[in-house]
Motif scaffolding. Structure first.
Motif, short mmCIF file in Angstrom:
data_model
loop_
_atom_site.label_atom_id
_atom_site.label_comp_id
_atom_site.label_asym_id
_atom_site.label_seq_id
_atom_site.Cartn_x
_atom_site.Cartn_y
_atom_site.Cartn_z
N MET A 70 -2.50 -15.17 1.15
CA MET A 70 -2.47 -13.88 1.81
C MET A 70 -2.36 -13.06 0.99
SD MET A 70 -0.10 -14.77 5.22
CE MET A 70 1.30 -15.14 4.17
N GLN A 71 -2.84 -13.09 -0.48
CA GLN A 71 -3.16 -11.69 -1.23
C GLN A 71 -4.23 -11.74 -1.89
OE1 GLN A 71 0.06 -13.24 -4.29
NE2 GLN A 71 1.49 -12.05 -3.10
N ASN A 72 -4.96 -10.62 -2.32
CA ASN A 72 -6.00 -10.43 -2.78
C ASN A 72 -6.25 -10.77 -4.31
OD1 ASN A 72 -4.76 -8.31 -3.96
ND2 ASN A 72 -5.67 -6.48 -2.63
N LYS A 73 -7.17 -10.36 -4.65
CA LYS A 73 -7.44 -10.80 -6.32
C LYS A 73 -6.42 -10.21 -7.35
CE LYS A 73 -12.31 -11.69 -5.82
NZ LYS A 73 -13.60 -11.36 -6.16
N ASN A 74 -5.80 -8.65 -6.73
CA ASN A 74 -4.63 -8.48 -7.52
C ASN A 74 -3.30 -8.62 -7.14
OD1 ASN A 74 -6.72 -6.59 -8.80
ND2 ASN A 74 -6.88 -5.42 -6.81
N GLY A 75 -3.22 -9.75 -6.45
CA GLY A 75 -1.95 -10.32 -5.96
C GLY A 75 -1.13 -9.26 -4.96
N THR A 112 -0.61 -8.29 -0.84
CA THR A 112 -0.61 -8.88 0.24
C THR A 112 -1.45 -7.74 1.19
OG1 THR A 112 1.50 -10.04 0.26
CG2 THR A 112 0.68 -9.54 2.38
N ILE A 113 -2.29 -8.59 2.04
CA ILE A 113 -3.37 -7.83 3.10
C ILE A 113 -2.35 -7.42 4.13
CG2 ILE A 113 -5.27 -7.65 4.32
CD1 ILE A 113 -5.83 -7.20 1.41
N ARG A 166 -3.13 6.47 8.15
CA ARG A 166 -2.77 6.61 9.37
C ARG A 166 -1.91 5.39 9.88
NH1 ARG A 166 -6.77 7.95 14.55
NH2 ARG A 166 -5.29 7.67 16.31
N LEU A 167 -2.19 4.18 9.07
CA LEU A 167 -1.54 3.27 9.34
C LEU A 167 -0.20 3.20 8.36
CD1 LEU A 167 -3.71 0.10 9.70
CD2 LEU A 167 -2.16 1.09 11.31
N GLY A 168 -0.02 4.00 7.45
CA GLY A 168 1.14 3.89 6.47
C GLY A 168 1.08 2.79 5.58
N VAL A 169 -0.16 2.47 5.08
CA VAL A 169 -0.37 1.35 4.23
C VAL A 169 -1.06 1.88 2.82
CG1 VAL A 169 -0.20 -0.55 5.72
CG2 VAL A 169 -2.46 0.74 5.17
N GLU A 170 -0.94 1.23 1.81
CA GLU A 170 -1.40 1.54 0.59
C GLU A 170 -3.08 1.02 0.62
OE1 GLU A 170 -0.59 3.36 -2.01
OE2 GLU A 170 1.36 3.67 -0.89
N PRO A 171 -3.89 1.64 0.03
CA PRO A 171 -5.55 1.09 -0.24
C PRO A 171 -5.62 -0.30 -0.33
CG PRO A 171 -5.20 3.48 -0.76
CD PRO A 171 -3.88 3.05 -0.57
N SER A 172 -4.78 -0.66 -1.53
CA SER A 172 -4.81 -2.02 -2.02
C SER A 172 -4.32 -2.83 -1.15
CB SER A 172 -3.84 -1.87 -3.30
OG SER A 172 -2.31 -1.81 -3.13
N GLU A 173 -3.80 -2.86 0.08
CA GLU A 173 -3.06 -3.49 0.95
C GLU A 173 -3.99 -3.73 2.14
OE1 GLU A 173 1.62 -2.83 0.68
OE2 GLU A 173 0.50 -1.53 1.84
N CYS A 174 -5.37 -3.16 1.97
CA CYS A 174 -6.54 -3.18 2.96
C CYS A 174 -7.54 -4.02 2.63
CB CYS A 174 -6.87 -1.68 3.31
SG CYS A 174 -5.38 -0.48 3.67
N LEU A 175 -8.24 -4.46 3.76
CA LEU A 175 -9.29 -5.36 3.59
C LEU A 175 -10.44 -4.75 4.28
CD1 LEU A 175 -10.66 -7.96 2.46
CD2 LEU A 175 -10.02 -8.84 4.81
N VAL A 176 -11.40 -4.36 3.84
CA VAL A 176 -12.68 -3.77 4.46
C VAL A 176 -13.91 -4.90 4.86
CG1 VAL A 176 -14.58 -2.02 4.07
CG2 VAL A 176 -12.20 -1.49 3.67
N VAL A 177 -14.55 -4.75 5.85
CA VAL A 177 -15.54 -5.50 6.25
C VAL A 177 -16.83 -4.78 6.55
CG1 VAL A 177 -16.38 -7.61 7.73
CG2 VAL A 177 -13.97 -7.10 7.03
N GLU A 178 -17.78 -4.94 6.00
CA GLU A 178 -18.88 -4.01 6.02
C GLU A 178 -20.34 -4.69 5.84
OE1 GLU A 178 -19.70 -0.87 6.19
OE2 GLU A 178 -17.92 0.42 6.00
#
Length: 221
Positions: free
Chosen positions: A1-6, A8-9, A159-171
């Motif tokens: 449940m963590q990205n490449k930087n460790g 959590t999404i 708006r969600l109150g999360v850090e960019p590093s905690e976000c997953l984008v699908v494009e």
């Protein structure tokens, strides 16, 4: 449940046109029909310049090429009305939509981030049956700069109150991938099948099916 930087999404941000719904051809046809009604002949090559752009940007591009005698507001309203009447569920991309629904059953929050006008965003989500699964949507109406600028994705994170590093984008588009990368988010490129991978060298993940989606980043069980 963590990205490449460790990290959590905590949130997944979805592009809509081309990612959740195969609507790019419909968008082009709507604009082409509008142009024809006003005495202009849109060329297929023009579509390359319009892909992934906001309606404001599309207006500017086409006005420069064809010297439209109409106005931007009429162009946007009439094209949006035509699109909303024509869009239908058969245009959905089934596998991305199923992943979206699976994530909606987890604690991870989801939002849609689009360069399109809000009325079109809402029409797409309605025909896909996803309206109730989205916390909110960011449209081209909500930002000063659309993709590839990171502003839309950064606005969603704020708006969600999360850090960019905690976000997953699908494009699906190179423009959208660039926006997600610039925002400092983990990016999944999921274009149509047979799309050359080399066009997406900057993305964190490149997938062509649900089986390749990085589900290990999310609590999907």
């Amino acid at each position: 449940m963590q990205n490449k930087n460790g990290t959590t999404i905590k949130a997944v941000f979805w592009d809509i046109d081309g990612t959740l719904i195969d609507s790019e051809e419909l968008h082009y046809q709507v604009i082409a029909d509008w142009c024809e009604d006003y005495g202009y002949a849109l060329k297929p090559a023009d579509n390359d310049a319009l892909l992934g752009k906001s309606m404001a940007e599309k207006w500017y591009i086409l006005k420069e090429r064809y010297d439209f005698q109409s106005d931007e507001l009429r162009f946007r309203q009439e094209c949006a009305d035509r699109y909303c009447k024509a869009v239908h569920k058969d245009l959905q991309r089934e596998e991305p939509t199923e992943i979206f629904k699976a994530i909606s059953r987890t604690p991870v929050r989801q939002a849609c981030v689009s360069n399109g006008d809000m009325v079109v965003v809402q029409a797409n989500l309605k025909v896909l049956g996803l309206s109730e699964m989205v916390v909110f949507s960011i449209s081209g109406d909500d930002v000063k700069k659309g993709k590839p600028d990171p502003e839309p994705y950064l606005a969603a994170a704020a708006r969600l109150g999360v850090e960019p590093s905690e976000c997953l984008v699908v494009e699906d588009s190179v423009v959208g991938v660039a926006a997600g990368i610039a925002a400092g988010m983990t990016v999944v490129a999921w274009p149509e099948k047979n799309t050359p991978r080399e066009n997406y060298s900057a993305t964190d993940y490149f997938v062509s099916s649900a089986a390749e989606f990085p589900t290990d980043l999310l609590p999907l069980g």
